[in-house]
Design a protein around this motif. Structure first.
Motif, PDB file in Angstrom:
ATOM      1  N   GLU A 169      -8.763 -20.331 -33.586  1.00  0.00           N
ATOM      2  CA  GLU A 169      -7.336 -20.234 -33.900  1.00  0.00           C
ATOM      3  C   GLU A 169      -7.000 -18.927 -34.608  1.00  0.00           C
ATOM      4  OE1 GLU A 169      -5.148 -22.112 -32.393  1.00  0.00           O
ATOM      5  OE2 GLU A 169      -6.869 -23.161 -31.549  1.00  0.00           O
ATOM      6  N   MET A 170      -7.886 -18.457 -35.469  1.00  0.00           N
ATOM      7  CA  MET A 170      -7.681 -17.149 -36.087  1.00  0.00           C
ATOM      8  C   MET A 170      -7.723 -16.069 -34.997  1.00  0.00           C
ATOM      9  SD  MET A 170      -9.834 -15.102 -38.993  1.00  0.00           S
ATOM     10  CE  MET A 170      -9.221 -15.965 -40.418  1.00  0.00           C
ATOM     11  N   ALA A 171      -8.632 -16.233 -34.052  1.00  0.00           N
ATOM     12  CA  ALA A 171      -8.729 -15.292 -32.941  1.00  0.00           C
ATOM     13  C   ALA A 171      -7.436 -15.273 -32.132  1.00  0.00           C
ATOM     14  CB  ALA A 171      -9.918 -15.645 -32.047  1.00  0.00           C
ATOM     15  N   TRP A 172      -6.845 -16.448 -31.930  1.00  0.00           N
ATOM     16  CA  TRP A 172      -5.600 -16.548 -31.165  1.00  0.00           C
ATOM     17  C   TRP A 172      -4.473 -15.793 -31.877  1.00  0.00           C
ATOM     18  CZ3 TRP A 172      -3.959 -17.097 -26.581  1.00  0.00           C
ATOM     19  CH2 TRP A 172      -2.666 -17.546 -26.281  1.00  0.00           C
ATOM     20  N   GLY A 173      -4.389 -15.934 -33.179  1.00  0.00           N
ATOM     21  CA  GLY A 173      -3.388 -15.187 -33.950  1.00  0.00           C
ATOM     22  C   GLY A 173      -3.625 -13.692 -33.867  1.00  0.00           C
ATOM     23  N   THR A 174      -4.886 -13.287 -33.920  1.00  0.00           N
ATOM     24  CA  THR A 174      -5.233 -11.865 -33.798  1.00  0.00           C
ATOM     25  C   THR A 174      -4.852 -11.351 -32.421  1.00  0.00           C
ATOM     26  OG1 THR A 174      -7.036 -12.129 -35.382  1.00  0.00           O
ATOM     27  CG2 THR A 174      -7.142 -10.203 -33.932  1.00  0.00           C
ATOM     28  N   MET A 175      -5.076 -12.162 -31.387  1.00  0.00           N
ATOM     29  CA  MET A 175      -4.716 -11.759 -30.024  1.00  0.00           C
ATOM     30  C   MET A 175      -3.207 -11.555 -29.910  1.00  0.00           C
ATOM     31  SD  MET A 175      -3.556 -12.352 -26.714  1.00  0.00           S
ATOM     32  CE  MET A 175      -2.966 -14.003 -26.949  1.00  0.00           C
ATOM     33  N   GLN A 176      -2.437 -12.452 -30.483  1.00  0.00           N
ATOM     34  CA  GLN A 176      -0.980 -12.323 -30.405  1.00  0.00           C
ATOM     35  C   GLN A 176      -0.493 -11.071 -31.134  1.00  0.00           C
ATOM     36  OE1 GLN A 176      -0.195 -16.329 -31.818  1.00  0.00           O
ATOM     37  NE2 GLN A 176       0.379 -16.964 -29.749  1.00  0.00           N
ATOM     38  N   ARG A 177      -1.061 -10.786 -32.309  1.00  0.00           N
ATOM     39  CA  ARG A 177      -0.703  -9.549 -33.025  1.00  0.00           C
ATOM     40  C   ARG A 177      -1.134  -8.334 -32.212  1.00  0.00           C
ATOM     41  NH1 ARG A 177      -3.080 -12.236 -37.110  1.00  0.00           N
ATOM     42  NH2 ARG A 177      -4.693 -10.674 -37.417  1.00  0.00           N
ATOM     43  N   GLY A 178      -2.315  -8.425 -31.610  1.00  0.00           N
ATOM     44  CA  GLY A 178      -2.822  -7.328 -30.793  1.00  0.00           C
ATOM     45  C   GLY A 178      -1.932  -7.033 -29.598  1.00  0.00           C
ATOM     46  N   VAL A 181     -11.078 -10.448 -31.480  1.00  0.00           N
ATOM     47  CA  VAL A 181     -10.790 -11.725 -30.827  1.00  0.00           C
ATOM     48  C   VAL A 181     -12.053 -12.264 -30.160  1.00  0.00           C
ATOM     49  CG1 VAL A 181      -9.499 -12.842 -28.951  1.00  0.00           C
ATOM     50  CG2 VAL A 181      -8.325 -11.290 -30.517  1.00  0.00           C
ATOM     51  N   ALA A 182     -12.771 -11.398 -29.462  1.00  0.00           N
ATOM     52  CA  ALA A 182     -14.013 -11.829 -28.811  1.00  0.00           C
ATOM     53  C   ALA A 182     -14.996 -12.384 -29.835  1.00  0.00           C
ATOM     54  CB  ALA A 182     -14.636 -10.665 -28.046  1.00  0.00           C
ATOM     55  N   LEU A 183     -15.108 -11.740 -30.961  1.00  0.00           N
ATOM     56  CA  LEU A 183     -16.039 -12.166 -32.007  1.00  0.00           C
ATOM     57  C   LEU A 183     -15.551 -13.432 -32.703  1.00  0.00           C
ATOM     58  CD1 LEU A 183     -18.658 -11.322 -33.438  1.00  0.00           C
ATOM     59  CD2 LEU A 183     -17.266  -9.966 -34.990  1.00  0.00           C
ATOM     60  N   LEU A 184     -14.267 -13.479 -33.028  1.00  0.00           N
ATOM     61  CA  LEU A 184     -13.715 -14.618 -33.754  1.00  0.00           C
ATOM     62  C   LEU A 184     -13.609 -15.879 -32.901  1.00  0.00           C
ATOM     63  CD1 LEU A 184     -10.824 -12.931 -35.761  1.00  0.00           C
ATOM     64  CD2 LEU A 184     -12.852 -14.063 -36.716  1.00  0.00           C
ATOM     65  N   THR A 185     -13.542 -15.727 -31.598  1.00  0.00           N
ATOM     66  CA  THR A 185     -13.405 -16.890 -30.726  1.00  0.00           C
ATOM     67  C   THR A 185     -14.540 -17.879 -30.967  1.00  0.00           C
ATOM     68  OG1 THR A 185     -12.059 -15.817 -29.052  1.00  0.00           O
ATOM     69  CG2 THR A 185     -13.425 -17.637 -28.299  1.00  0.00           C
ATOM     70  N   VAL A 186     -15.710 -17.380 -31.266  1.00  0.00           N
ATOM     71  CA  VAL A 186     -16.856 -18.252 -31.536  1.00  0.00           C
ATOM     72  C   VAL A 186     -16.726 -18.919 -32.900  1.00  0.00           C
ATOM     73  CG1 VAL A 186     -19.359 -18.305 -31.818  1.00  0.00           C
ATOM     74  CG2 VAL A 186     -18.334 -16.848 -30.069  1.00  0.00           C
ATOM     75  N   ALA A 187     -16.346 -18.167 -33.909  1.00  0.00           N
ATOM     76  CA  ALA A 187     -16.329 -18.667 -35.283  1.00  0.00           C
ATOM     77  C   ALA A 187     -15.036 -19.401 -35.647  1.00  0.00           C
ATOM     78  CB  ALA A 187     -16.548 -17.511 -36.258  1.00  0.00           C
ATOM     79  N   ASP A 188     -13.897 -18.864 -35.221  1.00  0.00           N
ATOM     80  CA  ASP A 188     -12.602 -19.421 -35.606  1.00  0.00           C
ATOM     81  C   ASP A 188     -11.592 -19.132 -34.494  1.00  0.00           C
ATOM     82  OD1 ASP A 188     -10.197 -20.187 -36.768  1.00  0.00           O
ATOM     83  OD2 ASP A 188     -10.671 -19.302 -38.716  1.00  0.00           O
TER      84      ASP A 188
END
Length: 135
Positions: free
Chosen positions: A52-61, A43-50
Motif C-alpha cells: 500500500e505504501m508502494a501504491w501511494g508512491t506510484m501515484q505520486r510518481g 515501488v518495485a522494492l516496496l511492493t514486497v514489504a508494504d
C-alpha cells in the motif's frame, strides 16, 4: 544508479538506502525525471514489504512523471511498477485500469526499448490474472 543496481542484485537494504539518497538528490536539484525514475524503483522494492505504501508512491510518481523531461519513459515505468504492485496485492480492478491507461498511453507515445520488456511482461501477466476463472 546504485539503488537500481542493488535492487537488481537482490540487496534490499543497500537499495533502500541508495534510493533514498537518489530521491533526495533529484528533489534537491528539481529533477522530475530523476524523481519519477527513483519512485518507480522504490515501488518495485516496496511492493514486497508494504504494497500500500508502494501504491501511494506510484501515484505520486505518476503525478511527477507528467512534468518530466522524459515524460513518456517515466510514465511507462510508473505504469509498469503499478501493474506489478496491484497484481501482488491482488487488486485486479486497479491493475486492469492501469493496463487500460498504459495501453492508451502506448498509442500516444513513442515506444521505449528500455521499458518494453518489463511492461509487456506485466501486461501479459495481468491478462492471465484477469481472464482465468476464479473458481
Amino acid at each position: 544508479m546504485l539503488g537500481s543496481l542493488a535492487l537488481l542484485q537482490g540487496k534490499p537494504d543497500t537499495a533502500i538506502e541508495s534510493l533514498e539518497h537518489a530521491l533526495a538528490l533529484h528533489q534537491r536539484i528539481g529533477s522530475p525525471s530523476g524523481t519519477a525514475y527513483t519512485f518507480a524503483h522504490q515501488v518495485a522494492l516496496l511492493t514486497v514489504a508494504d504494497p500500500e505504501m508502494a501504491w501511494g508512491t506510484m501515484q505520486r510518481g505518476l503525478e511527477i512523471a507528467e512534468r518530466a523531461a522524459i515524460r513518456d519513459h517515466c510514465i511507462m515505468m510508473m505504469h509498469t511498477a503499478g501493474i506489478w504492485n496491484r497484481l501482488t496485492v491482488p487488486d485486479l480492478a486497479s491493475a486492469a485500469e492501469l493496463v487500460r491507461t498504459a495501453a492508451q498511453h502506448d498509442t500516444e507515445a513513442a515506444p521505449c526499448a528500455i521499458c518494453t520488456v518489463d511492461r509487456h511482461a506485466a501486461i501479459a501477466v495481468s491478462y492471465t490474472h484477469l481472464t482465468l476463472p476464479t473458481n
